[in-house]
Design an enzyme around this catalytic site. Structure first.
Site, PDB file in Angstrom:
ATOM      1  N   ARG A 293      -1.242  22.362 -33.917  1.00 50.38           N
ATOM      2  CA  ARG A 293      -0.418  23.372 -33.246  1.00 50.38           C
ATOM      3  C   ARG A 293       0.277  24.270 -34.254  1.00 50.38           C
ATOM      4  NH1 ARG A 293       2.390  19.809 -28.370  1.00 50.38           N
ATOM      5  NH2 ARG A 293       0.447  19.235 -27.339  1.00 50.38           N
TER       6      ARG A 293
ATOM      7  N   ASP B 299       5.473  24.135 -30.709  1.00 42.88           N
ATOM      8  CA  ASP B 299       4.167  24.765 -30.893  1.00 42.88           C
ATOM      9  C   ASP B 299       4.352  25.982 -31.792  1.00 42.88           C
ATOM     10  OD1 ASP B 299       1.657  25.971 -30.689  1.00 42.88           O
ATOM     11  OD2 ASP B 299       1.419  25.448 -28.577  1.00 42.88           O
TER      12      ASP B 299
ATOM     13  N   ARG C  35       1.813  27.864 -33.023  1.00 44.49           N
ATOM     14  CA  ARG C  35       0.616  28.696 -33.057  1.00 44.49           C
ATOM     15  C   ARG C  35       0.919  30.145 -32.681  1.00 44.49           C
ATOM     16  NH1 ARG C  35      -3.197  25.057 -29.326  1.00 44.49           N
ATOM     17  NH2 ARG C  35      -1.192  24.882 -28.245  1.00 44.49           N
TER      18      ARG C  35
END
Length: 396
Positions: free
Chosen positions: A296, A328, A330
């Site tokens: 992630r 997360d 990303r």
């Protein structure tokens, strides 16, 4: 298959990008990973030096003090500061909110300075004795564009623990570049560090492609995209001959060494990867974007650290946050840029993650349909899948 693509696709950023600046940040990240100090210049004319917590030798604090003449401080993420109980968690509680209130950096200091042992304990969960903080420890939010903010962002970009030691240089004569040259250290601008993620995406270019027949999807071609800094490549796995003027069946898949390659049962990544390829082949055509965003976005080493924390009874969200990361990390700008360069502007997205729908749409790609992408638990990942649903809003 996508035969109308030029052999060397042109870059089309909204504004010109100074690729030398992108490469300068990349070199600074490599130096940080080696445990070297990096000189940082801020927009207000300040200059200082930064070194990562993870790679530092025992004399790093003293060395940084000698180098700069300033008092070294520790910079951590706001998320890590919340975990340590130093600041209040002001994050919105709803899954899918734009950015947590814990985004940013926090400066930590103590009377007489922090020792290397105290710094490691504050930055690394494996070294932190529960409830034991250095006497007189203070925590202050860092301003955007400051040394502390740049230090934390550099550590995060280098996929190290997101913490760093920094010190403002005192009595510097001449320019930041001149001082960096005199002490033989790399120089980077705080603003360039802050803009690095976006700049790197805008330099993505298709550098190679080849026909790669896959089991169950023999009519497949793989396109490799590389940024100007020479960083990790992202891959587009194009199956069949999808029409650019139609919404393409697409899957955004973040690389997972343990799940994709080793068949780890801790997650469902391997099932999702192979299942997506099989479903795209069954429907005739589509594209799977294989994104270099392990764990992630925190990297393989930090993912393994998160696994150790999970083994103590924490879920995947808590484990990332205990390390100092967001749940997360990303970003989906690379995916949008790859789709654009492949000629696609609309997708039927195979996902259970509503955040992917939102982020891809924000990046200018039309999401006309969500295609559910669900696989059964295997006996080891029930808690992982439950956390996805309950805490990250995944739709199963």
């Amino acid at each position: 298959m996508l035969a109308d693509l030029p052999s060397e696709p042109a870059q089309t950023p909204a504004q010109p990008i100074d690729e030398a600046v992108v490469r300068a940040v990349d070199r600074a990240l490599a130096a940080l990973r080696r445990g070297e100090e990096v000189v940082v210049a801020t927009a207000d004319g300040g200059v200082g030096a930064v070194v990562s917590v993870e790679s530092v030798p025992n004399d790093a604090v003293a060395r940084l003090k000698r180098l700069t003449g300033g008092e070294p401080m520790l910079a951590v993420t706001r998320r890590r500061a919340v975990v340590l109980g130093l600041i209040q968690d002001d994050r919105p509680g709803t899954a899918g909110d734009d950015r947590p209130g814990t985004a940013g950096a926090v400066m930590l200091a103590a009377p007489g300075g922090l020792t290397p042992e105290q710094i490691r304990a504050l930055a690394d969960p494996e070294h932190y004795p529960e409830g034991r903080l250095p006497p007189g420890l203070t925590a202050a939010p860092a301003e955007p564009g400051s040394f502390a903010a740049a230090a934390v962002e550099m550590a995060r970009l280098a996929r190290l623990l997101p913490a760093a030691i920094f010190a403002r240089a005192a009595g510097v004569q001449g320019t930041a570049a001149g001082w960096a040259g005199r002490i033989d250290r790399l120089l980077v601008g705080a603003r360039d560090v802050n803009d690095y993620r976006v700049h790197v995406v805008r330099t993505l270019r298709r550098v190679a492609d080849a026909r790669v027949p896959l089991s169950g999807a023999e009519n497949t071609r793989i396109y490799a995209f590389r940024p100007a800094d020479g960083g990790p490549e992202h891959l587009a796995i194009v199956i069949g001959e999808p029409a650019p003027d139609q919404p393409v069946l697409a899957r955004l898949h973040s690389e997972c060494f343990t799940g994709d390659l080793l068949g780890s049962l801790r997650c469902d990544c391997g099932d999702q990867l192979r299942g997506a390829i099989a479903e795209i082949a069954r429907q005739g055509s589509g594209v799977l974007l294989y994104l270099a965003q392990e764990g992630r976005g925190i990297g393989l080493v930090n993912k393994l650290r998160a696994y150790r924390i999970q083994d103590l009874g924490f879920d995947t969200v808590d484990a990332n946050e205990i390390l100092g990361f967001e749940a997360d990390e990303r970003v989906y700008l690379p995916a949008a840029e790859m789709l654009r360069q492949l000629g696609f502007s609309a997708v039927r997205l195979m996902t259970n993650n509503p955040e992917k729908l939102r982020q891809l749409a924000r990046c200018g790609i039309e999401v006309v349909e969500r295609v559910p992408h669900i696989f059964p638990a295997n006996g080891h990942n029930e808690a992982y899948l439950r956390t996805k649903a309950e805490r990250s809003g995944h739709m199963f």
